[in-house]
Design a protein around this motif. Structure first.
Motif, PDB file in Angstrom:
ATOM      1  N   LEU A  79       6.337   4.667   3.240  1.00 40.93           N
ATOM      2  CA  LEU A  79       5.203   3.936   3.806  1.00 40.93           C
ATOM      3  C   LEU A  79       3.999   3.917   2.869  1.00 40.93           C
ATOM      4  O   LEU A  79       3.140   3.043   2.971  1.00 40.93           O
ATOM      5  CB  LEU A  79       4.817   4.531   5.157  1.00 40.93           C
ATOM      6  CG  LEU A  79       5.877   4.403   6.257  1.00 40.93           C
ATOM      7  CD1 LEU A  79       5.338   4.926   7.576  1.00 40.93           C
ATOM      8  CD2 LEU A  79       6.374   2.975   6.411  1.00 40.93           C
ATOM      9  N   LYS A  80       3.934   4.871   1.955  1.00 43.95           N
ATOM     10  CA  LYS A  80       2.862   4.845   0.964  1.00 43.95           C
ATOM     11  C   LYS A  80       2.878   3.532   0.194  1.00 43.95           C
ATOM     12  O   LYS A  80       1.827   2.979  -0.160  1.00 43.95           O
ATOM     13  CB  LYS A  80       3.018   6.013  -0.001  1.00 43.95           C
ATOM     14  CG  LYS A  80       1.951   6.043  -1.098  1.00 43.95           C
ATOM     15  CD  LYS A  80       2.185   7.176  -2.071  1.00 43.95           C
ATOM     16  CE  LYS A  80       1.150   7.154  -3.183  1.00 43.95           C
ATOM     17  NZ  LYS A  80       1.399   8.203  -4.201  1.00 43.95           N
ATOM     18  N   ASP A  81       4.083   3.010  -0.075  1.00 38.24           N
ATOM     19  CA  ASP A  81       4.233   1.769  -0.827  1.00 38.24           C
ATOM     20  C   ASP A  81       4.300   0.548   0.082  1.00 38.24           C
ATOM     21  O   ASP A  81       3.739  -0.498  -0.236  1.00 38.24           O
ATOM     22  CB  ASP A  81       5.502   1.832  -1.687  1.00 38.24           C
ATOM     23  CG  ASP A  81       5.499   3.016  -2.633  1.00 38.24           C
ATOM     24  OD1 ASP A  81       4.427   3.312  -3.191  1.00 38.24           O
ATOM     25  OD2 ASP A  81       6.557   3.642  -2.803  1.00 38.24           O
ATOM     26  N   SER A  82       5.007   0.672   1.217  1.00 41.67           N
ATOM     27  CA  SER A  82       5.267  -0.491   2.054  1.00 41.67           C
ATOM     28  C   SER A  82       4.188  -0.753   3.101  1.00 41.67           C
ATOM     29  O   SER A  82       4.052  -1.877   3.584  1.00 41.67           O
ATOM     30  CB  SER A  82       6.622  -0.349   2.751  1.00 41.67           C
ATOM     31  OG  SER A  82       6.646   0.812   3.565  1.00 41.67           O
ATOM     32  N   ASP A  83       3.416   0.276   3.468  1.00 37.61           N
ATOM     33  CA  ASP A  83       2.358   0.102   4.462  1.00 37.61           C
ATOM     34  C   ASP A  83       1.239   1.110   4.191  1.00 37.61           C
ATOM     35  O   ASP A  83       1.065   2.083   4.922  1.00 37.61           O
ATOM     36  CB  ASP A  83       2.902   0.294   5.881  1.00 37.61           C
ATOM     37  CG  ASP A  83       1.921  -0.163   6.957  1.00 37.61           C
ATOM     38  OD1 ASP A  83       0.734  -0.345   6.636  1.00 37.61           O
ATOM     39  OD2 ASP A  83       2.342  -0.326   8.118  1.00 37.61           O
TER      40      ASP A  83
END
Length: 217
Positions: A79-83
């Motif tokens: 999620l750090k990258d995707s959201d």
């Protein structure tokens, strides 16, 4: 008074209902069910020893081929990258409950398990393979009330096959524990799908390390 982090290292578990605000939880649940993209994988995630030489496509192919030999599931990208928006919320909410330590890294994603696939998997038992996680602390947050037999099982030391503690899934409830403690998902196969926010936290490896949020290696 003993700190939460020390209590967790000694075998306790932190249970926090209403982990997110109602507004945050409903928004995240909508993204989990309707917006996020999932890739097929399996648990425990034991990957080839030469993984650093494999391309992302080769890793995905490996997971697709072998997923039914373990506990078949699906996962989002970190999620750090995707959201990044919700990643920050997740970091801040965890830091509230581990305020006596500073995080070196926090890695989180959504895991989806389809009961029909789990039934076809090798690890299709009430408790899948007990295992430990990388890092220092781990947590799960569930998105539905699915009862006592569809949650988290924590095991004692040794070769115990029956858990010391079993905690059912309750929507928006955090279960935070020592990542080095043996644990597994548990299921009675009464629900079609299960979503879990899985989070892994590492503390600085040595005095003077920079406190940054990075993906696990």
């Amino acid at each position: 008074m003993i700190s939460i982090s020390k209590s967790l290292r000694e075998g306790s578990i932190l249970i926090k209902p209403d982990f997110f605000t109602s507004e945050q939880f409903l928004e995240l649940k909508n993204r989990v069910e309707n917006e996020y993209v999932y890739k097929p994988t399996f648990q425990p995630a034991i990957l080839p020893s030469n993984i650093k030489r494999l391309s992302e496509e080769e890793i995905d192919s490996f997971k697709e081929r072998y997923r039914f030999q373990a506990y078949a599931c699906w996962e989002t990208l970190p999620l750090k990258d995707s959201d990044p928006e919700f990643y920050k919320i997740i970091v801040d909410k965890h830091q509230e409950h581990l305020s006596d330590i500073q995080f070196h890294s926090l890695h989180c994603f959504i895991r989806k398990a389809l009961t029909e696939e789990v039934k076809k998997s090798y690890l299709n038992k009430e408790y899948n393979q007990p295992h430990t996680d990388k890092g220092d602390y781990a947590s799960v947050v569930y998105f539905e009330d699915q009862g006592f037999n569809n949650g988290l099982a924590l095991f004692g030391k040794g070769e115990n096959k029956i858990p010391d503690i079993k905690i059912g899934s309750q929507a928006n409830r955090l279960l935070l524990y020592d990542a080095n403690r043996m644990h597994s998902a548990c299921s009675d196969f009464m629900f079609d799908v299960r979503y879990v926010l899985a989070t892994f936290i590492s503390v600085p490896p040595k005095r003077g390390a920079r406190y940054i949020y990075t993906r696990r290696t």
